[in-house]
Enzyme design. Structure first.
Site, PDB file in Angstrom:
ATOM      1  N   HIS A   1     -17.381   2.406   0.645  1.00  0.00           N
ATOM      2  CA  HIS A   1     -17.024   1.335   1.156  1.00  0.00           C
ATOM      3  C   HIS A   1     -17.387   1.106   2.598  1.00  0.00           C
ATOM      4  O   HIS A   1     -17.605   2.098   3.263  1.00  0.00           O
ATOM      5  CB  HIS A   1     -15.333   1.026   0.856  1.00  0.00           C
ATOM      6  CG  HIS A   1     -15.084  -0.247   1.224  1.00  0.00           C
ATOM      7  ND1 HIS A   1     -14.328  -0.599   2.662  1.00  0.00           N
ATOM      8  CD2 HIS A   1     -14.878  -1.389   0.931  1.00  0.00           C
ATOM      9  CE1 HIS A   1     -13.954  -1.789   2.524  1.00  0.00           C
ATOM     10  NE2 HIS A   1     -14.360  -2.355   1.402  1.00  0.00           N
TER      11      HIS A   1
ATOM     12  N   HIS B   1     -10.532   0.336  -2.595  1.00  0.00           N
ATOM     13  CA  HIS B   1     -11.929   0.305  -2.183  1.00  0.00           C
ATOM     14  C   HIS B   1     -12.759   0.846  -3.198  1.00  0.00           C
ATOM     15  O   HIS B   1     -12.660   1.514  -4.087  1.00  0.00           O
ATOM     16  CB  HIS B   1     -12.130   1.218  -0.861  1.00  0.00           C
ATOM     17  CG  HIS B   1     -11.319   0.758   0.314  1.00  0.00           C
ATOM     18  ND1 HIS B   1     -11.381  -0.625   0.704  1.00  0.00           N
ATOM     19  CD2 HIS B   1     -10.280   1.245   0.984  1.00  0.00           C
ATOM     20  CE1 HIS B   1     -10.408  -0.886   1.609  1.00  0.00           C
ATOM     21  NE2 HIS B   1     -10.119   0.439   2.084  1.00  0.00           N
TER      22      HIS B   1
ATOM     23  N   LYS C   1      -6.776  -5.137  -3.096  1.00  0.00           N
ATOM     24  CA  LYS C   1      -7.532  -5.782  -1.775  1.00  0.00           C
ATOM     25  C   LYS C   1      -8.572  -4.892  -1.215  1.00  0.00           C
ATOM     26  O   LYS C   1      -8.385  -3.814  -1.475  1.00  0.00           O
ATOM     27  CB  LYS C   1      -6.511  -6.252  -0.749  1.00  0.00           C
ATOM     28  CG  LYS C   1      -5.795  -4.953  -0.133  1.00  0.00           C
ATOM     29  CD  LYS C   1      -4.806  -5.544   0.686  1.00  0.00           C
ATOM     30  CE  LYS C   1      -3.827  -4.487   1.256  1.00  0.00           C
ATOM     31  NZ  LYS C   1      -4.565  -3.444   2.175  1.00  0.00           N
TER      32      LYS C   1
ATOM     33  N   ASP D   1       0.885  -1.157  -0.098  1.00  0.00           N
ATOM     34  CA  ASP D   1      -0.013   0.049   0.021  1.00  0.00           C
ATOM     35  C   ASP D   1       0.996   1.408   0.034  1.00  0.00           C
ATOM     36  O   ASP D   1       0.464   2.162   0.681  1.00  0.00           O
ATOM     37  CB  ASP D   1      -0.968  -0.004   1.176  1.00  0.00           C
ATOM     38  CG  ASP D   1      -2.115  -1.140   1.211  1.00  0.00           C
ATOM     39  OD1 ASP D   1      -1.907  -2.041   0.194  1.00  0.00           O
ATOM     40  OD2 ASP D   1      -2.963  -1.217   2.071  1.00  0.00           O
TER      41      ASP D   1
ATOM     42  N   HIS E   1     -10.997   6.602   1.573  1.00  0.00           N
ATOM     43  CA  HIS E   1      -9.628   6.659   1.008  1.00  0.00           C
ATOM     44  C   HIS E   1      -9.306   5.423  -0.174  1.00  0.00           C
ATOM     45  O   HIS E   1     -10.181   4.631  -0.255  1.00  0.00           O
ATOM     46  CB  HIS E   1      -8.584   6.250   2.142  1.00  0.00           C
ATOM     47  CG  HIS E   1      -8.879   4.954   2.945  1.00  0.00           C
ATOM     48  ND1 HIS E   1      -9.829   4.628   3.532  1.00  0.00           N
ATOM     49  CD2 HIS E   1      -8.075   3.811   2.446  1.00  0.00           C
ATOM     50  CE1 HIS E   1      -9.589   3.340   4.003  1.00  0.00           C
ATOM     51  NE2 HIS E   1      -8.556   2.864   3.311  1.00  0.00           N
TER      52      HIS E   1
ATOM     53  N   CYS F   1      -2.096  -2.848   7.553  1.00  0.00           N
ATOM     54  CA  CYS F   1      -1.974  -3.664   6.541  1.00  0.00           C
ATOM     55  C   CYS F   1      -0.579  -4.340   6.509  1.00  0.00           C
ATOM     56  O   CYS F   1      -0.403  -5.410   6.085  1.00  0.00           O
ATOM     57  CB  CYS F   1      -2.052  -2.992   5.253  1.00  0.00           C
ATOM     58  SG  CYS F   1      -4.005  -2.559   5.002  1.00  0.00           S
TER      59      CYS F   1
ATOM     60  N   ASP G   1      -4.471  -0.956  -1.795  1.00  0.00           N
ATOM     61  CA  ASP G   1      -5.708  -0.898  -1.200  1.00  0.00           C
ATOM     62  C   ASP G   1      -6.746  -0.341  -2.153  1.00  0.00           C
ATOM     63  O   ASP G   1      -6.377   0.613  -2.967  1.00  0.00           O
ATOM     64  CB  ASP G   1      -5.694  -0.026   0.048  1.00  0.00           C
ATOM     65  CG  ASP G   1      -6.576  -0.208   1.302  1.00  0.00           C
ATOM     66  OD1 ASP G   1      -6.932  -1.373   1.384  1.00  0.00           O
ATOM     67  OD2 ASP G   1      -6.942   0.792   1.778  1.00  0.00           O
TER      68      ASP G   1
HETATM   69  C1  VGL Z   1      -4.712   0.543   5.687  1.00  0.00           C
HETATM   70  C2  VGL Z   1      -6.454   1.510   6.986  1.00  0.00           C
HETATM   71  C3  VGL Z   1      -7.424   1.246   5.942  1.00  0.00           C
HETATM   72  C4  VGL Z   1      -3.195   0.406   5.395  1.00  0.00           C
HETATM   73  C5  VGL Z   1      -5.652   0.401   4.717  1.00  0.00           C
HETATM   74  O1  VGL Z   1      -2.893   0.342   4.426  1.00  0.00           O
HETATM   75  O2  VGL Z   1      -2.584  -0.028   6.635  1.00  0.00           O
HETATM   76  N1  VGL Z   1      -5.082   1.128   6.730  1.00  0.00           N
HETATM   77  N2  VGL Z   1      -6.956   0.818   5.073  1.00  0.00           N
HETATM   78 ZN    ZN Z   2      -8.462   0.849   3.386  1.00  0.00          ZN
END
Ligand code: VGL
Ligand code: ZN
Length: 241
Positions: free
Chosen positions: A90, A86, A144, A46, A119, A189, A84
């Site tokens: 979401h 979404h 994901k 990410d 996000h 993550c 990430d």
């Molecule tokens: C993440 C919060 C929400 C991450 C992703 O990449 O750690 N944290 N979505």
């Molecule tokens: Zn996320």
């Protein structure tokens, strides 16, 4: 003459932490010289615009991982990048829950869910990989969190702990045995990806200086504790041979 030269070389090679170790053992790191092999894979989690300053869910100093990861990646034949990814609206977004604010939690069918600012929405610039991330030899980009009703911190398994992304199968089919996890965020993550990698039977290292955390109520320290208790190894990028 020959002896003199080899002694000088030895001293040069003992620079920095090595010299400290030679002098008293203080700076010795048990994990120094971690060896990457053809059966190793780097997982870059990410490193997207959303998670660096200026993004929608900025991780403090998140952009600092980019040069570290670029340098590490050159040592790996096998690299997987995660995104990430979404849907609009979401379930992990606070905006999808009336009366809820970002960083509060709610109970969903699969358990407690932290609610985030909107996000990494599919197809937006916010969800793009960081422009300075340079890993042209990465073989797989795995997305994901694309099911509207289920979050997925882990690159292996969604938050319902049922649906798999296919990453374990991919790594196994490619006969990769050891993973090195880097990226954002340490306590979400990165940690979930590392823990699921371990559960799936891989040897797992997390490279601390190639990660940054969000840290909600001590979550970074908790994540390191949990990872340690499962046998995940915490190393620095300088430990890589
Ligand atoms: C993440 C919060 C929400 C991450 C992703 O990449 O750690 N944290 N979505
Ligand atoms: Zn996320």
């Amino acid at each position: 003459m020959k002896d003199q030269y080899s002694r000088r070389d030895t001293l040069r090679l003992l620079g920095g932490a090595g010299m400290l170790a030679a002098l008293g053992g203080v700076g010795f790191k048990a994990s120094a010289g971690v060896k990457i092999s053809d059966a190793s894979a780097l997982i870059v989690v990410d490193v997207q615009n959303c998670f660096v300053p200026g993004g929608t869910l900025p991780v403090n100093k998140g952009d600092e991982v980019v040069p570290v990861i670029n340098a590490i990646a050159q040592k790996f034949k096998n690299v997987v990048i995660t995104q990430d990814w979404h849907t609009k609206g979401h379930v992990s977004f606070a905006s999808s829950h009336a009366g809820k604010k970002p960083f509060e939690t709610t109970k969903l069918a699969y358990g407690e869910q932290v609610l985030w600012p909107d996000h990494c929405v599919q197809g937006t610039i916010d969800a793009d990989l960081h422009k300075d991330l340079v890993i042209p030899h990465a073989q797989l980009i795995i997305r994901k969190g694309y099911h509207e009703g289920t979050d997925s911190y882990s690159a292996f398994q969604e938050a319902d702990r049922k649906a798999n992304t296919g990453l374990a199968g991919y790594l196994k089919e490619r006969k990769l045995k050891t993973v090195y996890v880097t990226g954002l965020a340490t306590d979400f993550c990165v940690a979930w990806t590392a823990l699921d990698a371990k559960s799936a039977g891989f040897e797992v290292y997390v490279i601390e200086d190639a990660c940054r955390g969000i840290d909600l109520n001590g979550s970074v320290a908790k994540a390191w504790e949990t990872m340690k208790s499962k046998g995940i190894k915490r190393i620095q990028s300088s430990d890589l041979a």
